[in-house]
Write an enzyme that holds these catalytic residues in place. Structure first.
Site, PDB file in Angstrom:
ATOM      1  N   ASP A 423       5.054 -46.637 -38.039  1.00  0.00           N
ATOM      2  CA  ASP A 423       5.071 -45.628 -36.957  1.00  0.00           C
ATOM      3  C   ASP A 423       5.744 -44.304 -37.872  1.00  0.00           C
ATOM      4  O   ASP A 423       6.944 -44.501 -37.918  1.00  0.00           O
ATOM      5  CB  ASP A 423       6.093 -46.535 -36.144  1.00  0.00           C
ATOM      6  CG  ASP A 423       6.126 -45.352 -34.673  1.00  0.00           C
ATOM      7  OD1 ASP A 423       6.068 -44.259 -34.710  1.00  0.00           O
ATOM      8  OD2 ASP A 423       6.432 -46.175 -33.618  1.00  0.00           O
ATOM      9  N   HIS A 424       4.863 -43.423 -37.514  1.00  0.00           N
ATOM     10  CA  HIS A 424       5.119 -42.167 -38.117  1.00  0.00           C
ATOM     11  C   HIS A 424       6.414 -41.523 -37.442  1.00  0.00           C
ATOM     12  O   HIS A 424       6.901 -40.636 -37.887  1.00  0.00           O
ATOM     13  CB  HIS A 424       4.149 -41.425 -38.187  1.00  0.00           C
ATOM     14  CG  HIS A 424       4.151 -40.225 -39.212  1.00  0.00           C
ATOM     15  ND1 HIS A 424       5.401 -39.943 -39.950  1.00  0.00           N
ATOM     16  CD2 HIS A 424       3.055 -39.648 -40.074  1.00  0.00           C
ATOM     17  CE1 HIS A 424       4.937 -38.944 -40.887  1.00  0.00           C
ATOM     18  NE2 HIS A 424       3.620 -38.729 -41.016  1.00  0.00           N
ATOM     19  N   ARG A 425       6.855 -41.888 -36.153  1.00  0.00           N
ATOM     20  CA  ARG A 425       8.030 -41.536 -35.391  1.00  0.00           C
ATOM     21  C   ARG A 425       9.090 -41.838 -36.247  1.00  0.00           C
ATOM     22  O   ARG A 425      10.388 -41.147 -36.036  1.00  0.00           O
ATOM     23  CB  ARG A 425       8.101 -42.023 -34.030  1.00  0.00           C
ATOM     24  CG  ARG A 425       6.935 -41.355 -33.188  1.00  0.00           C
ATOM     25  CD  ARG A 425       6.686 -41.715 -31.827  1.00  0.00           C
ATOM     26  NE  ARG A 425       6.690 -43.310 -31.849  1.00  0.00           N
ATOM     27  CZ  ARG A 425       6.588 -44.007 -30.884  1.00  0.00           C
ATOM     28  NH1 ARG A 425       6.683 -43.527 -29.580  1.00  0.00           N
ATOM     29  NH2 ARG A 425       6.281 -45.420 -31.073  1.00  0.00           N
TER      30      ARG A 425
END
Ligand code: CAO
Length: 451
Positions: A423-425
């Site tokens: 998850d790039h967040r």
């Protein structure tokens, strides 16, 4: 202090059901008819509301407990709560859009809680986390609120679906699980107007995704066809997969691990333990190696909670299992505390239960990270979908003997393809590359975990 006890009411045909959600905690003020827990049989889930208002002084059940009619759920102090009188008559269970085994809460004793709502067992799905936030009271429909059971409301909340825009297909316009799924599919196709009968989110204004509608093709025009309805697990896990695929900005890093020595050790281990009946596969080593990598890079073992990250201090590893009913994800608890043989034995047991459809909700909940191994089947690399609220998942394919340059010559080495989706967040590309590299180092030489 006026103490009240709330017990499980008559739950129809079921002897015992499992507790899959705790909706209140000690100290919470509850209203009469507010849901206390969600229980699940192999066919349905139902929320059990309180028969009284009061403050929870004791919560006597926990996740995974088996309960039956008469089991004490909570003790309440009703002294300080206005209108703490018991519910005069049990609330009739809400009508449900799908056939449910518990149709009525019959002759509920005054101190027992009536069954409020029954719904398709949304918790027993392959890719859904069954644990809920500790306190997420559900609100009974009233006034202008759309007609839907608490479970359906919760499902809608999870998908971010506005209930007042959903058209219910049940009796008296009641909204069911399928209506929510149909609505979210319509939104995905940029066509909310068909479902919501509203022009609030026309395609292209950014409120929906602005996509062109899903193609409608009469396949029979081109040749013979057969139509088969999706299974229950497929339907529910489909909604979860869709949410996770759409809502998570996911990226996948591919890498290879040299498992030449580890494979030789695995084969030897199996020979030495032949009589134990426990077969060790690469997946057990992968679980152990992932725990080491998760401990080194703790953000991979976290979950997003609003603007905060929740770092879990336990390492429960989910693994995807292919079953006749669809994809299930049993969870191997406390993998950090277990050796390879114990992990293999437990994994075998869980996989067997998954295939027989006997996994309990507790055995499918609490994962902090998931591995999806297609190693026994084949393939090279793939992009697994993150199992929210986890933030990463590892996909593994079949190992291959490959020529690897050792600085002087090509050497045959057994290489294991790894695909890490993250998850790039929460995670960035450099961290993901480091995670994969470290995982590869551990798999190449397990002595690294001792450093
Ligand atoms: N490379 C080469 N061989 C591998 C391997 C790998 N990475 N992983 C497993 N194997 C071998 C095993 O050693 C075993 O060999 P033998 O039959 O010679 O002993 C064979 O493949 C079968 O292994 P397995 O699948 O029974 O055992 P496992 O521990 O690897 O996996 C389980 C268990 C439950 C995860 C698996 O059976 C399964 O269901 N996999 C599918 C998961 C899935 O569907 N993922 C996709 C999710 S996205 O839709």
């Amino acid at each position: 202090m006026a103490m009240m006890e709330v017990n499980v009411p008559d739950i129809g045909d079921f002897d015992e059901v499992a507790v899959i959600e705790l909706l209140v905690k000690v100290g919470d003020k509850v209203r009469a008819e507010q849901s206390l827990i969600t229980v699940e049989s192999d066919k349905a889930s139902m929320e059990i509301p309180s028969s009284h208002a009061g403050v929870v002084t004791e919560l006597l059940v926990k996740l995974g407990d088996k309960v039956k009619q008469g089991t004490l759920i909570v003790k309440l102090d009703a002294t300080e709560v206005a209108g703490a009188a018991p519910v005069a008559a049990p609330a009739a269970p809400s009508a449900v859009a799908t056939p449910a085994p518990v149709a009525t809460a019959t002759a509920v004793p005054v101190v027992s809680a009536p069954v409020a709502a029954v719904s398709v067992a949304a918790a027993s799905v392959a890719v859904a986390q069954v644990t809920a936030p500790a306190h997420q009271p559900t609100v009974a429909p009233s006034g202008d609120l759309p007609h839907a059971s608490p479970s359906v409301r919760k499902f809608a909340r999870e998908l971010g679906v506005p209930l007042n825009e959903v058209k219910g297909s049940g009796p008296k316009g009641r909204i069911g699980l399928e209506d929510i799924q149909t609505f979210s599919r319509a939104v995905m196709a940029g066509d909310t107007r068909t479902q919501a009968q509203s022009s609030k989110a026309p395609a292209g204004d950014g409120a929906g995704l602005g996509l062109i509608p899903w193609p409608k093709v009469d396949f029979a025009k081109f040749g013979p066809i057969e139509r088969k309805e999706l299974g229950r697990i497929q339907k529910i896990s489909g909604a979860n997969l869709l949410r996770n695929a759409v809502m998570i900005p996911a990226v996948t890093n591919h890498d290879d691990a040299d498992i030449t020595e580890l494979e030789a050790f695995r084969v030897l281990t199996n020979k030495e333990n032949e009589k134990s009946g426990v077969k060790v596969t690469m997946l057990a080593f992968l679980i152990k190696a992932c725990v080491a990598a998760l401990q080194k890079f703790p953000q991979f073992n976290s979950s997003l909670d609003g603007d905060a990250l929740v770092y879990k201090q336990y390492w429960h590893i989910g693994f995807a299992a292919d079953t006749p009913n669809g994809l299930m994800v049993p969870v191997l608890k406390d993998a950090d505390k277990k050796g390879i043989l114990q992990i293999s034995a437990e994994m075998g047991e869980l996989a067997k239960k998954a295939r027989e459809g006997k996994l309990s909700p507790a055995e499918m909940s609490g994962a902090t990270f998931t591995i999806s191994s297609l190693g026994g089947i084949g393939g090279r690399y793939f992009t697994p979908i993150i199992n929210a609220p986890e933030v990463a998942i590892l996909g593994v394919c079949r190992s291959n003997m490959e020529p690897v340059w050792n600085g002087k010559e090509f050497e045959p080495r057994l290489m294991l393809p790894l695909s890490l989706t993250w998850d790039h967040r929460v995670i960035d590309g450099a961290a993901a590359a480091r995670f994969n590299a470290y995982l590869g180092q551990v798999l190449a030489d397990f002595r690294r975990v001792m450093l």
